[in-house]
Design an enzyme around this catalytic site. Structure first.
Site, PDB file in Angstrom:
ATOM      1  CD  GLU A 188      -3.098   0.000   1.807  1.00 15.43           C
ATOM      2  OE1 GLU A 188      -3.519  -0.362   1.601  1.00 15.43           O
ATOM      3  OE2 GLU A 188      -3.367   1.446   2.846  1.00 15.43           O
ATOM      4  CG  HIS A 221       6.507 -29.557   2.370  1.00 15.56           C
ATOM      5  ND1 HIS A 221       6.721 -30.727   2.179  1.00 15.56           N
ATOM      6  CD2 HIS A 221       7.330 -29.052   3.194  1.00 15.56           C
ATOM      7  CE1 HIS A 221       8.314 -30.941   3.460  1.00 15.56           C
ATOM      8  NE2 HIS A 221       7.993 -29.516   3.373  1.00 15.56           N
ATOM      9  CE  LYS A 264     -10.588   3.409   3.808  1.00  9.37           C
ATOM     10  NZ  LYS A 264     -10.301   4.075   4.415  1.00  9.37           N
TER      11      LYS A 264
HETATM   12  O1  PA5 Z   1      -3.062   2.204   5.750  1.00  8.24           O
HETATM   13  C1  PA5 Z   1      -3.751   2.895   6.309  1.00  8.24           C
HETATM   14  O2  PA5 Z   1      -4.675   3.477   6.487  1.00  8.24           O
HETATM   15  C2  PA5 Z   1      -4.982   2.074   5.385  1.00  8.24           C
HETATM   16  O3  PA5 Z   1      -5.002   0.978   4.955  1.00  8.24           O
HETATM   17  C3  PA5 Z   1      -5.894   1.601   6.884  1.00  8.24           C
HETATM   18  O4  PA5 Z   1      -5.555   0.960   7.666  1.00  8.24           O
HETATM   19  C4  PA5 Z   1      -8.030   0.856   6.514  1.00  8.24           C
HETATM   20  O5  PA5 Z   1      -8.031   1.829   5.167  1.00  8.24           O
HETATM   21  C5  PA5 Z   1      -8.295   1.110   7.268  1.00  8.24           C
HETATM   22  O6  PA5 Z   1      -8.623   2.970   8.220  1.00  8.24           O
HETATM   23  P1  PA5 Z   1      -9.412   3.209   9.136  1.00  8.24           P
HETATM   24  O7  PA5 Z   1      -8.119   2.766  10.678  1.00  8.24           O
HETATM   25  O8  PA5 Z   1      -9.542   4.787   9.256  1.00  8.24           O
HETATM   26  O9  PA5 Z   1     -10.411   2.719   9.598  1.00  8.24           O
END
Ligand code: PA5
Length: 456
Positions: free
Chosen positions: A289, A311, A426
């Site tokens: 990400e 395996h 989202k």
């Molecule tokens: O790294 C990030 O910001 C995202 O992947 C969030 O962890 C994820 O989308 C969840 O977001 P939030 O903590 O705002 O619910």
């Protein structure tokens, strides 16, 4: 490095003739590494990026412990409601530091439904008696649909079973200190809260209250986590912008070089310890990400459970396409468990070689075999050893990866701290559910058969 030993020599030209990084290559990438270091440090010093400060936050440790101590005595389980970094981080700590299957002693059990699968949530609610179960709703933004949905269900479930007061005693919200719907709701409802610093994003938040509170409820050494992270942070900062001295910068630069110069975009993290598998899973989010933002170049992280995947996947790794770098994770010290030297099993000639050996010797032998067979085929394999699987070492490991992601961002020419692709998904989910203000997203989801497309 304290608690960790990172061996990147398997990436070098002396290990991989013709496809490893040479001394002159290192000299060639050194200026870009220096710039990447400077950019990451500037983001920190400007206050834009706060994960670097978390190891010093002793207040967060005290607050997490105090909140854990306030849970009703009859509570034996904490369910973490969250997704992405809001679940993967605390889950990694739990898996690493709590032995599976066992008694919990003074600590409580943690559960991570993570996904918004109704089958999982229904099973969880059915199996967790409300009076013995607390919930930690974790969302930095406060607006993530999966987490909001879990909260809706759980809040009603708790109030119906243990009343308003009972629910209040069992709910804690971890979210932005000021912004977002959860912060406002928690204030209205009188729920306990803990903050995620405004300048710390989800996948960099494991050492904030996001990870510390569940870990405190589980009875883990949360001060030790920060101690380990601080030791590595201080080493990294002291090492400065020289990639021959700075382990996080070297890890970032060499993985980037494998991707950009050697045609190896895949990064396989191979924990040779079940305890470390969820750390590898957490790394997948951190690396994917943070760095997956350009269609022309980006790494694809993979978590491979070893020796299990010997395996299952090792055939592909050794003889399949040479498009991967490998990072072995393992503890230097393992629990003692001896294989008996007497009895009918040990007496068999096929099994005698295992007699009186430690079980840990076997998994270490598997590790050595994998490193050797990948190395023999000129595939780049690095090892990252934790001195043991302890709170300080796990804190050090997670921090090393976070720092490497911060350095890799500028090397890839991307902002490692945002996630536009995630935010788009989202918004599309809001559109699909008819949330007002997201009509344009709903329109994008309208299904239109494509001419020539095959639908069966
Ligand atoms: O790294 C990030 O910001 C995202 O992947 C969030 O962890 C994820 O989308 C969840 O977001 P939030 O903590 O705002 O619910």
């Amino acid at each position: 490095m304290k608690h960790l030993t990172l061996d990147l020599s398997g990436f070098s030209a002396s290990a991989i003739a013709g496809a490893g990084i040479s001394d002159s290559d290192l000299d060639g990438i050194a200026p870009r590494a220096r710039d990447a270091f400077a950019e990451a440090m500037a983001c920190w010093k400007r206050g834009d990026v706060g994960f670097w400060d978390l190891p010093d936050d002793h207040g967060a440790v005290a607050d997490a412990k105090a909140a854990a101590a306030r849970l009703p005595a009859e509570v034996d389980t904490l369910v973490v409601l969250g997704i992405g970094g809001s679940s993967l981080g605390p889950h990694a700590l739990w898996s690493a530091l709590v032995p599976p299957f066992g008694e919990r002693g003074a600590g409580r059990r943690l559960l991570f439904p993570d996904n918004s699968d109704p089958a999982t949530m229904a099973a969880l609610l059915a199996s967790c008696p409300p009076e013995r179960t607390a919930y930690n709703v974790v969302t930095k933004s406060g607006g993530t649909a999966e987490t909001a949905a879990q909260l809706l269900i759980v809040e009603r479930h708790l109030v119906a079973a243990v009343g308003e007061e009972g629910a209040r005693a069992r709910l804690l919200a971890t979210t932005d200190p000021e912004r977002g719907g959860l912060r406002a709701l928690a204030g209205e409802r009188g729920w306990a809260t803990l903050p995620v610093p405004a300048n710390v994003g989800g996948r960099f938040s494991v050492l904030s209250a996001v990870g510390l509170y569940p870990a405190a409820v589980a009875g883990l050494d949360i001060a030790g986590l920060l101690d380990g992270a601080r030791a590595v942070r201080d080493d990294i900062v002291a090492a400065g912008d020289d990639l021959r001295k700075n382990p996080a910068l070297a890890l970032a630069a060499l993985l980037h070089w494998q991707n950009a110069e050697a045609g190896r975009p895949l990064v396989v993290v191979m924990p040779y310890a079940d305890a470390l598998y969820d750390c590898a899973d957490w790394f997948r989010q951190l690396w994917g990400e943070s760095l997956g933002k350009r269609s022309d170049i980006a790494p694809t992280p993979i978590a491979s459970r070893m020796a299990t995947d010997q395996h299952s996947q090792l055939q592909l790794y050794t003889e399949g396409p040479d498009d991967k770098s490998y990072l072995v994770l393992a503890p230097a010290k393992r629990p003692a468990l001896v294989m008996p030297g007497d009895g009918p099993v040990a007496a068999r000639p096929e099994y005698g070689y295992l007699a009186n050996r430690q079980l840990g010797e076997l998994i270490d032998a598997e590790l050595r075999g994998t490193v050797a067979s990948l190395g023999a085929r000129q595939r780049p394999v690095a090892t990252l050893l934790l001195d043991e699987v302890s709170s300080p070492a796990v804190g050090a490991l997670l921090f090393l990866f976070e720092a490497a992601a911060a350095f890799a961002g500028p090397l890839y020419g991307v902002n490692p701290y945002d996630q536009p692709g995630v935010e788009e998904a989202k918004r599309l989910a809001f559109g699909a559910l008819g949330r007002p203000g997201f009509e344009a997203e709903a329109e994008k989801l309208a299904v239109r058969p494509r001419p020539g497309g095959l639908i069966f």
